[in-house]
Design an enzyme around this catalytic site. Structure first.
Site, PDB file in Angstrom:
ATOM      1  N   GLU A 188      84.495 -50.936  31.310  1.00  0.00           N
ATOM      2  CA  GLU A 188      83.574 -52.025  30.240  1.00  0.00           C
ATOM      3  C   GLU A 188      83.259 -51.401  28.709  1.00  0.00           C
ATOM      4  O   GLU A 188      83.168 -52.120  28.173  1.00  0.00           O
ATOM      5  CB  GLU A 188      82.375 -52.472  30.729  1.00  0.00           C
ATOM      6  CG  GLU A 188      81.390 -51.386  31.316  1.00  0.00           C
ATOM      7  CD  GLU A 188      81.680 -50.673  32.523  1.00  0.00           C
ATOM      8  OE1 GLU A 188      82.667 -50.319  32.857  1.00  0.00           O
ATOM      9  OE2 GLU A 188      80.341 -50.706  33.230  1.00  0.00           O
ATOM     10  N   SER A 238      83.911 -40.738  37.558  1.00  0.00           N
ATOM     11  CA  SER A 238      83.059 -39.589  37.942  1.00  0.00           C
ATOM     12  C   SER A 238      83.011 -39.290  39.438  1.00  0.00           C
ATOM     13  O   SER A 238      83.394 -40.216  40.097  1.00  0.00           O
ATOM     14  CB  SER A 238      81.579 -39.978  37.542  1.00  0.00           C
ATOM     15  OG  SER A 238      81.237 -41.147  38.273  1.00  0.00           O
ATOM     16  N   CYS A 293      88.856 -34.824  31.522  1.00  0.00           N
ATOM     17  CA  CYS A 293      88.459 -34.276  32.782  1.00  0.00           C
ATOM     18  C   CYS A 293      89.196 -32.815  33.005  1.00  0.00           C
ATOM     19  O   CYS A 293      89.023 -32.010  34.040  1.00  0.00           O
ATOM     20  CB  CYS A 293      88.990 -35.056  34.106  1.00  0.00           C
ATOM     21  SG  CYS A 293      90.701 -35.350  33.881  1.00  0.00           S
TER      22      CYS A 293
HETATM   23  P1  NAD Z   1      82.391 -43.847  35.663  1.00  0.00           P
HETATM   24  O1  NAD Z   1      82.621 -42.976  36.909  1.00  0.00           O
HETATM   25  O2  NAD Z   1      80.894 -44.046  34.936  1.00  0.00           O
HETATM   26  O3  NAD Z   1      83.231 -45.015  35.485  1.00  0.00           O
HETATM   27  C1  NAD Z   1      84.526 -45.148  36.216  1.00  0.00           C
HETATM   28  C2  NAD Z   1      84.741 -46.610  36.342  1.00  0.00           C
HETATM   29  O4  NAD Z   1      83.895 -47.045  37.441  1.00  0.00           O
HETATM   30  C3  NAD Z   1      84.565 -47.482  35.389  1.00  0.00           C
HETATM   31  O5  NAD Z   1      85.508 -48.767  35.319  1.00  0.00           O
HETATM   32  C4  NAD Z   1      83.158 -48.146  35.610  1.00  0.00           C
HETATM   33  O6  NAD Z   1      83.084 -49.729  35.324  1.00  0.00           O
HETATM   34  C5  NAD Z   1      82.967 -48.159  37.267  1.00  0.00           C
HETATM   35  N1  NAD Z   1      81.919 -47.920  37.884  1.00  0.00           N
HETATM   36  C6  NAD Z   1      80.972 -47.272  37.279  1.00  0.00           C
HETATM   37  N2  NAD Z   1      79.695 -47.265  38.218  1.00  0.00           N
HETATM   38  C7  NAD Z   1      80.121 -47.643  39.251  1.00  0.00           C
HETATM   39  C8  NAD Z   1      79.749 -47.980  40.701  1.00  0.00           C
HETATM   40  N3  NAD Z   1      78.313 -47.644  40.907  1.00  0.00           N
HETATM   41  N4  NAD Z   1      80.331 -48.436  41.562  1.00  0.00           N
HETATM   42  C9  NAD Z   1      81.554 -48.847  41.246  1.00  0.00           C
HETATM   43  N5  NAD Z   1      82.056 -48.853  40.201  1.00  0.00           N
HETATM   44  C10 NAD Z   1      81.537 -48.324  39.355  1.00  0.00           C
HETATM   45  O7  NAD Z   1      83.238 -42.856  34.806  1.00  0.00           O
HETATM   46  P2  NAD Z   1      83.184 -42.829  33.072  1.00  0.00           P
HETATM   47  O8  NAD Z   1      82.036 -42.341  32.634  1.00  0.00           O
HETATM   48  O9  NAD Z   1      83.785 -44.112  32.609  1.00  0.00           O
HETATM   49  O10 NAD Z   1      84.239 -41.727  32.959  1.00  0.00           O
HETATM   50  C11 NAD Z   1      84.033 -40.243  32.869  1.00  0.00           C
HETATM   51  C12 NAD Z   1      84.353 -39.483  33.949  1.00  0.00           C
HETATM   52  O11 NAD Z   1      85.645 -39.807  34.489  1.00  0.00           O
HETATM   53  C13 NAD Z   1      84.105 -37.922  33.997  1.00  0.00           C
HETATM   54  O12 NAD Z   1      83.466 -37.576  35.274  1.00  0.00           O
HETATM   55  C14 NAD Z   1      85.382 -37.520  34.177  1.00  0.00           C
HETATM   56  O13 NAD Z   1      85.953 -36.146  34.561  1.00  0.00           O
HETATM   57  C15 NAD Z   1      86.208 -38.559  34.959  1.00  0.00           C
HETATM   58  N6  NAD Z   1      87.575 -38.497  34.689  1.00  0.00           N
HETATM   59  C16 NAD Z   1      88.562 -37.646  35.733  1.00  0.00           C
HETATM   60  C17 NAD Z   1      89.771 -37.868  35.589  1.00  0.00           C
HETATM   61  C18 NAD Z   1      90.595 -37.199  36.624  1.00  0.00           C
HETATM   62  O14 NAD Z   1      91.955 -37.430  36.667  1.00  0.00           O
HETATM   63  N7  NAD Z   1      90.099 -36.647  37.560  1.00  0.00           N
HETATM   64  C19 NAD Z   1      90.324 -38.279  34.587  1.00  0.00           C
HETATM   65  C20 NAD Z   1      89.600 -39.021  33.472  1.00  0.00           C
HETATM   66  C21 NAD Z   1      88.218 -39.100  33.655  1.00  0.00           C
END
Ligand code: NAD
Length: 497
Positions: A188, A238, A293
């Site tokens: 979002e 995350s 990441c």
């Molecule tokens: P986030 O986990 O906060 O959000 C990711 C997605 O999950 C978003 O679309 C969000 O709307 C949704 N979301 C958030 N909270 C939720 C909940 N409680 N229940 C269900 N859905 C929910 O992550 P972010 O802040 O957008 O991105 C950063 C994170 O992503 C970092 O930890 C990074 O390391 C990780 N990441 C990992 C990789 C990988 O390949 N391992 C790649 C890119 C980013």
């Protein structure tokens, strides 16, 4: 969605990011919206609609119909549509790069690189008919066994803010070439980039309803996981949320793959080339403002590597915010990063470079900024030594031996990436053999495998089996059908006949 007109970092209105359902832009049924921040400027650039289970129902119903025709389209014809999509993406690369820069706060060059990596993943999908066929073999006289890859039906992906178009392209092209209908829920915080990608896919000939967008946050994610019409679910974000959604999906018996966060270690030994290592460590830790990441968040300094540390500090001091280092995604993330720095200093770390209160670029004083920060003498038990900071902060942990350095990496619960800097092949092989990480580098700070070598970490960086790109990605979005048949009439029977 109108074309995004920006060709500079000036605040540009992007309108409202809506859901794409059945080839039409629609609002969320509940009418809810949220503001989308331009993190560099610190002011809103538009709105995003916030969907719930009703919107997911609507998207799945359309997708179920569209998927039947898409799966019946020969894979070579599907590949032609993906190929035309690729041509359109390249033709619109400047627009896409600026759009990603605006919604995410990245530098425009970083936006461009991430779109290009997305296009590379699309190329992988286009090559699937040539590279990953099924197989057929005469296994007994007149009897053949055959393996076919068949689509699963309607599948979904949920992605993070930090690579708004690259991470979705790890998923969508492979899911689509396999004959599935794919529903994407972008972050979002960054809902616009993929809106243009989907629009261009339809312009390339993708039938409406095959690739759809449902915008929103947690309610939309949970509805996608729970919907009985969604046959497979991929997530990147995350670790906390990855664990939640993976557990939720698999409890429902669904196929799921959830990639999480990371704490990546770059191990530097005394025979490392000083200039190359320092340049690489800086690029890895400060690129995308540390919001990747695969970012190096820890440099493990083995023995006396003073020359490398000095060069890293000098290079980071020379970086200019807004030119060499982009913005942080939002004020909450700025607060989290600065708090990590505060805690580390209070716990006894040495601040070699302080990015708190760094000067923002002119005209971007309201934006979300943290300057390059280097903390020395961090210990693995400090939050800065073991938790994901996700900002332009490099923690230096000191060890006497390579084995101690490897133990620092391996004792950390994450397992995305690890790298060794050395000019000795034996040392490199030794470390790579021991690292508990899915993606390892030798003198490379961001060891993201290029396609067809697949992307995927280990341990708390990945829940589920297999990598998300490459051949594993294709297999994730398909199910194997095995066909054993006999057409030839033969008197030469075997035990199988
Ligand atoms: P986030 O986990 O906060 O959000 C990711 C997605 O999950 C978003 O679309 C969000 O709307 C949704 N979301 C958030 N909270 C939720 C909940 N409680 N229940 C269900 N859905 C929910 O992550 P972010 O802040 O957008 O991105 C950063 C994170 O992503 C970092 O930890 C990074 O390391 C990780 N990441 C990992 C990789 C990988 O390949 N391992 C790649 C890119 C980013």
């Amino acid at each position: 969605m109108p074309q995004f007109s920006a060709t500079s970092y000036d605040l540009t209105d992007a309108g409202t990011a809506q859901n794409r359902i059945g080839g039409t832009w629609v609002d969320a049924i509940g009418g809810e919206t949220m503001s989308v921040l331009n993190p560099r400027i610190g002011h809103d650039m538009g709105q995003v609609v916030m969907s719930d289970a009703n919107d997911v129902d609507a998207a799945v119903a359309v997708a179920q119909v569209a998927q039947v025709g898409w799966a019946a389209t020969p894979i070579k014809a599907r590949a032609q549509i993906l190929h035309r999509w690729r041509v359109l993406l390249e033709a619109n690369l400047d627009e896409l790069s600026w759009l990603v820069a605006h919604e995410n706060g990245k530098l425009v060059g970083e936006g461009r690189a991430s779109a290009l990596k997305g296009i590379e993943c699309l190329e992988m999908a286009i090559s699937v008919p040539n590279a990953i066929q099924g197989g057929i073999l005469e296994v007994s006289k007149g009897i053949t066994c055959q393996h076919r890859y068949e689509p699963l039906g309607v599948v979904a992906g949920v992605v993070p803010f930090n690579f708004p178009v690259m991470v979705p392209m790890w998923m969508a092209p492979l899911a689509l070439i396999a004959g599935n209908a794919f529903i994407l829920k972008p972050s979002e915080k960054t809902p616009f980039g993929m809106s243009r990608f989907v629009e261009l896919a339809e312009e390339a000939g993708m039938p409406p309803g095959v690739f759809q967008l449902v915008q929103g946050g947690r309610p939309a994610v949970e509805a996608l996981v729970d919907h009985p019409g969604i046959k497979a679910f991929a997530f990147v974000g995350s670790t906390r949320v990855a664990k939640l959604v993976y557990g939720r999906a698999t409890a429902l018996g669904k196929r799921a793959l959830a990639l999480g966060g990371a704490k990546n270690h770059l191990v530097v030994v005394p025979d490392a080339d000083v200039e190359m290592t320092a340049t690489n460590v800086v690029a890895s830790s400060m690129g995308s403002a540390g919001q990747r990441c695969m970012a190096a968040s820890v440099m493990v300094a083995v023995g006396d590597v003073t020359a490398v540390v000095d060069a890293v500090v000098a290079k980071c001091k020379a970086l200019t915010l807004g030119v060499d280092v982009g913005a942080i995604v939002d004020p909450a993330a700025v607060a989290r990063i600065t708090q990590h720095i505060d805690f580390a200093v209070a716990a006894g770390a040495t601040l070699l470079l302080d990015g708190r209160n760094a000067t923002p670029p002119a005209g971007a004083e309201d934006g979300c900024w943290v300057g390059p920060t280097i903390l020395d003498n961090v210990t693995p038990d400090m939050p800065a030594g073991c938790e994901e900071i996700f900002g332009p902060v490099l923690s230096i942990i000191r060890t006497d031996t390579l084995d101690e350095a490897i133990a620092v990496e391996n004792d950390n619960p994450y397992g995305n990436a690890a790298a060794i800097y050395t000019s000795n092949g034996g040392t490199a092989e030794y470390a790579i053999g021991k690292f508990e990480a899915g993606m390892c580098g030798v003198n490379i700070g961001v060891p993201v495998p290029r396609e067809p070598f697949a992307f995927g970490g280990w341990n708390d960086s990945r829940f589920g089996h297999g990598d998300i790109t490459g051949a594993d990605g294709y297999r994730f979005w398909t199910r194997g059908k095995k066909v054993t048949g006999k057409w030839a009439l033969s008197s030469d029977n075997t035990w199988m006949s």
